[in-house]
Design a protein around this motif. Structure first.
Motif, PDB file in Angstrom:
ATOM      1  N   GLU A   1     -18.940  53.365 -32.384  1.00  8.99           N
ATOM      2  CA  GLU A   1     -17.998  53.393 -33.501  1.00  8.99           C
ATOM      3  C   GLU A   1     -17.508  54.807 -33.801  1.00  8.99           C
ATOM      4  O   GLU A   1     -16.327  55.011 -34.071  1.00  8.99           O
ATOM      5  N   VAL A   2     -18.433  55.773 -33.775  1.00  9.65           N
ATOM      6  CA  VAL A   2     -18.068  57.155 -34.108  1.00  9.65           C
ATOM      7  C   VAL A   2     -17.593  57.911 -32.874  1.00  9.65           C
ATOM      8  O   VAL A   2     -16.786  58.837 -32.971  1.00  9.65           O
ATOM      9  N   GLY A   3     -18.088  57.505 -31.697  1.00  9.70           N
ATOM     10  CA  GLY A   3     -17.631  58.130 -30.461  1.00  9.70           C
ATOM     11  C   GLY A   3     -18.370  59.392 -30.080  1.00  9.70           C
ATOM     12  O   GLY A   3     -17.793  60.296 -29.468  1.00  9.70           O
ATOM     13  N   LEU A   4     -19.663  59.488 -30.387  1.00  6.93           N
ATOM     14  CA  LEU A   4     -20.442  60.676 -30.066  1.00  6.93           C
ATOM     15  C   LEU A   4     -21.117  60.538 -28.703  1.00  6.93           C
ATOM     16  O   LEU A   4     -21.402  59.431 -28.238  1.00  6.93           O
TER      17      LEU A   4
ATOM     18  N   VAL B   1     -20.375  46.329 -36.053  1.00  9.28           N
ATOM     19  CA  VAL B   1     -21.416  47.289 -36.366  1.00  9.28           C
ATOM     20  C   VAL B   1     -21.166  47.985 -37.701  1.00  9.28           C
ATOM     21  O   VAL B   1     -22.067  48.142 -38.522  1.00  9.28           O
ATOM     22  N   ARG B   2     -19.930  48.402 -37.956  1.00  6.00           N
ATOM     23  CA  ARG B   2     -19.668  49.133 -39.198  1.00  6.00           C
ATOM     24  C   ARG B   2     -19.866  48.237 -40.420  1.00  6.00           C
ATOM     25  O   ARG B   2     -20.418  48.675 -41.446  1.00  6.00           O
ATOM     26  N   THR B   3     -19.435  46.990 -40.330  1.00  6.93           N
ATOM     27  CA  THR B   3     -19.646  46.056 -41.443  1.00  6.93           C
ATOM     28  C   THR B   3     -21.138  45.822 -41.677  1.00  6.93           C
ATOM     29  O   THR B   3     -21.610  45.797 -42.823  1.00  6.93           O
TER      30      THR B   3
ATOM     31  N   THR C   1     -17.106  59.279 -39.508  1.00  2.00           N
ATOM     32  CA  THR C   1     -16.062  59.251 -38.483  1.00  2.00           C
ATOM     33  C   THR C   1     -16.279  60.422 -37.525  1.00  2.00           C
ATOM     34  O   THR C   1     -17.122  61.288 -37.755  1.00  2.00           O
ATOM     35  N   HIS C   2     -15.509  60.451 -36.466  1.00  2.00           N
ATOM     36  CA  HIS C   2     -15.648  61.510 -35.466  1.00  2.00           C
ATOM     37  C   HIS C   2     -15.220  62.856 -36.053  1.00  2.00           C
ATOM     38  O   HIS C   2     -14.408  62.919 -36.974  1.00  2.00           O
ATOM     39  N   GLY C   3     -15.787  63.933 -35.520  1.00  2.00           N
ATOM     40  CA  GLY C   3     -15.428  65.273 -35.968  1.00  2.00           C
ATOM     41  C   GLY C   3     -16.120  65.638 -37.254  1.00  2.00           C
ATOM     42  O   GLY C   3     -17.335  65.474 -37.405  1.00  2.00           O
ATOM     43  N   ALA C   4     -15.351  66.144 -38.216  1.00  2.00           N
ATOM     44  CA  ALA C   4     -15.922  66.590 -39.483  1.00  2.00           C
ATOM     45  C   ALA C   4     -16.563  65.447 -40.264  1.00  2.00           C
ATOM     46  O   ALA C   4     -17.430  65.681 -41.114  1.00  2.00           O
ATOM     47  N   GLY C   5     -16.177  64.230 -39.962  1.00  2.00           N
ATOM     48  CA  GLY C   5     -16.743  63.075 -40.665  1.00  2.00           C
ATOM     49  C   GLY C   5     -18.208  62.848 -40.386  1.00  2.00           C
ATOM     50  O   GLY C   5     -18.872  62.108 -41.123  1.00  2.00           O
TER      51      GLY C   5
ATOM     52  N   TYR D   1     -22.743  61.547 -42.286  1.00  2.00           N
ATOM     53  CA  TYR D   1     -23.980  60.959 -41.750  1.00  2.00           C
ATOM     54  C   TYR D   1     -25.160  61.898 -41.974  1.00  2.00           C
ATOM     55  O   TYR D   1     -26.249  61.459 -42.353  1.00  2.00           O
ATOM     56  N   VAL D   2     -24.948  63.181 -41.746  1.00  2.00           N
ATOM     57  CA  VAL D   2     -26.026  64.162 -41.926  1.00  2.00           C
ATOM     58  C   VAL D   2     -26.473  64.196 -43.383  1.00  2.00           C
ATOM     59  O   VAL D   2     -27.671  64.153 -43.685  1.00  2.00           O
TER      60      VAL D   2
END
Length: 436
Positions: free
Chosen positions: A251-254, A378-380, A308-312, A316-317
């Motif tokens: 979902e986040v693309g890491l 997954v996000r839901t 989300t990806h990047g600064a998002g 999570y942290v």
């Protein structure tokens, strides 16, 4: 490196082996889901099932193993468990190279390794008091718990880095190496235990003690509240944690390396919680600190589904850091409460019974998270399971804990009301018993 680590040869070896094992377990917690996601392309429910199988042995064999450990020497059990884990985790990359790796095999490894962990941890907990003199046990526990927290953080970061560098499957070689180190350390310990006397326990001791522990836990409002909360909270925590790798990768693309680094960074909240909880409890009271740790801080878990990806990824942290700090702080408060409140003669029964109920919801949470992720996305599913964390804490909010400043320190003692001032001994008592 002073005190026990310098002067006690056997403890130094046990400390090295246990720290290595915790590091390896943290690597596995990252590497195994990554193998399922990136190598086997497993569906979301299968990843949740894999996480459930890691904890399921605690529910299935945790109580019988406790009796078994009391009737046998502990060091040989630990050697056997470490040896089995070494073979299991070394076999996964070997079978993968031979083309024989499958999801079913990975689940079997998770179940067997989980069973070995039950035996090792139970035997290790009972072995430590036979190795150290009573005056050294507090220092020994502090060193072991502190190194375990640091090893967990380092292992999560290393798990993602190794998966990025050598592949998720090959990363399990590192876990096998840690169990080899643990095995060698245990073999080097000189202390030998006396053989336990089998006449000391009745044949039905397990049934009797579990029934008595459940009765005591259900009949006391404080134990009942904390046990119900722990079971509900673990269901929600494991529900979203079982999907964390899938969420961050798909979902986040890491990348796998970024996943490990993110989880390690978030895990530092546990260290912060361990350092801060004694000060907070001394200043505001143990009951208020419990609400802060279990309801206030973990409410930040709702930031996780917004990642989300990047600064998002900062969301999570921050969310995971707060949850980790709250969970560790709350666990310390709970352990300190149990040790002071529960009579020593029944402490083992209470801990065994409540732990059985609490651990029992972990595999259920993993399965629930995987099922919701498969059915709703997954996000839901992350939204649903993370919302369960603060909802579970409402059990504490609508209990007697909300009405008092401090938890009681012995049965029959009235807990102090919210408007009471702390007595002169509060800070010293909380500070001395806060680490468990």
């Amino acid at each position: 490196m002073s005190g026990l680590l310098r002067r006690h040869h056997d403890f130094r070896l046990l400390w090295c082996g246990e720290t290595a094992g915790k590091f390896g377990a943290a690597v596995t917690n990252v590497a195994m889901p990554l193998v399922a996601v990136s190598t086997l392309h497993a569906p979301t429910f299968a990843v949740g099932l894999l996480s459930a199988c890691t904890w399921l042995p605690w529910l299935l064999i945790g109580l019988p193993v406790g009796v078994w450990v009391d009737r046998l020497r502990r060091r040989p059990l630990m050697l056997g468990a470490a040896g089995l884990s070494l073979v299991l985790f070394a076999a996964v990359p070997v079978l993968a190279r031979a083309g024989g790796l499958s999801l079913g095999l990975l689940i079997a490894v998770a179940l067997l390794a989980g069973a070995a962990a039950v035996v090792f941890q139970t035997a290790y907990s009972a072995y430590l008091p036979t190795l150290l003199a009573p005056a050294d046990q507090a220092e020994g526990n502090a060193k072991l718990h502190g190194s375990a927290s640091a090893a967990q953080i380092a292992g999560q970061g290393a798990g993602g880095f190794l998966a990025q560098l050598a592949g998720a499957v090959n990363g399990l070689f590192a876990n096998a190496a840690t169990f080899l180190l643990a095995l060698l350390c245990l073999l080097g310990i000189r202390h030998r235990e006396p053989r336990p006397d089998p006449r000391g326990r009745a044949a039905r001791a397990l049934t009797t003690e579990v029934a008595e522990g459940l009765r005591l836990a259900a009949g006391d409002v404080w134990f009942r509240t904390l046990t119900l909360f722990g079971a509900a909270s673990n269901l929600a925590l494991m529900g979203y944690q079982s999907m964390a790798t899938v969420f961050l990768v798909r979902e986040v693309g890491l990348s796998p390396g970024a996943v490990g680094g993110l989880l390690a960074l978030a895990g530092t909240g546990g260290i912060a919680g361990a350092f801060a909880v004694r000060t907070v409890a001394a200043r505001f009271g143990t009951a208020r600190a419990m609400l802060l740790c279990e309801l206030g801080l973990p409410s930040a878990v709702l930031l996780l589904p917004l990642t989300t990806h990047g600064a998002g990824t900062v969301l999570y942290v921050v969310g995971s850091f707060a949850v980790s700090a709250g969970v560790v702080g709350g666990n310390i408060l709970k352990a300190s409460f149990q040790q002071g409140y529960c009579p020593p003669a029944v402490l083992g029964w209470i801990i065994a019974s409540t732990s059985f109920l609490n651990y029992g919801t972990l595999p259920l949470g993993a399965l629930l998270g995987g099922a919701l992720g498969s059915a709703l996305g997954v996000r839901t599913a992350m939204w649903i399971m993370t919302a369960g964390v603060p909802l579970a804490a409402l059990i504490l909010l609508f209990s007697p804990i909300r009405t008092v400043r401090d938890l009681p320190v012995r049965p029959g003692e009235e807990a102090r009301e919210q408007h009471d001032e702390p007595d002169p001994g509060t800070e010293g008592r909380d500070g001395a018993a806060a680490r468990s």
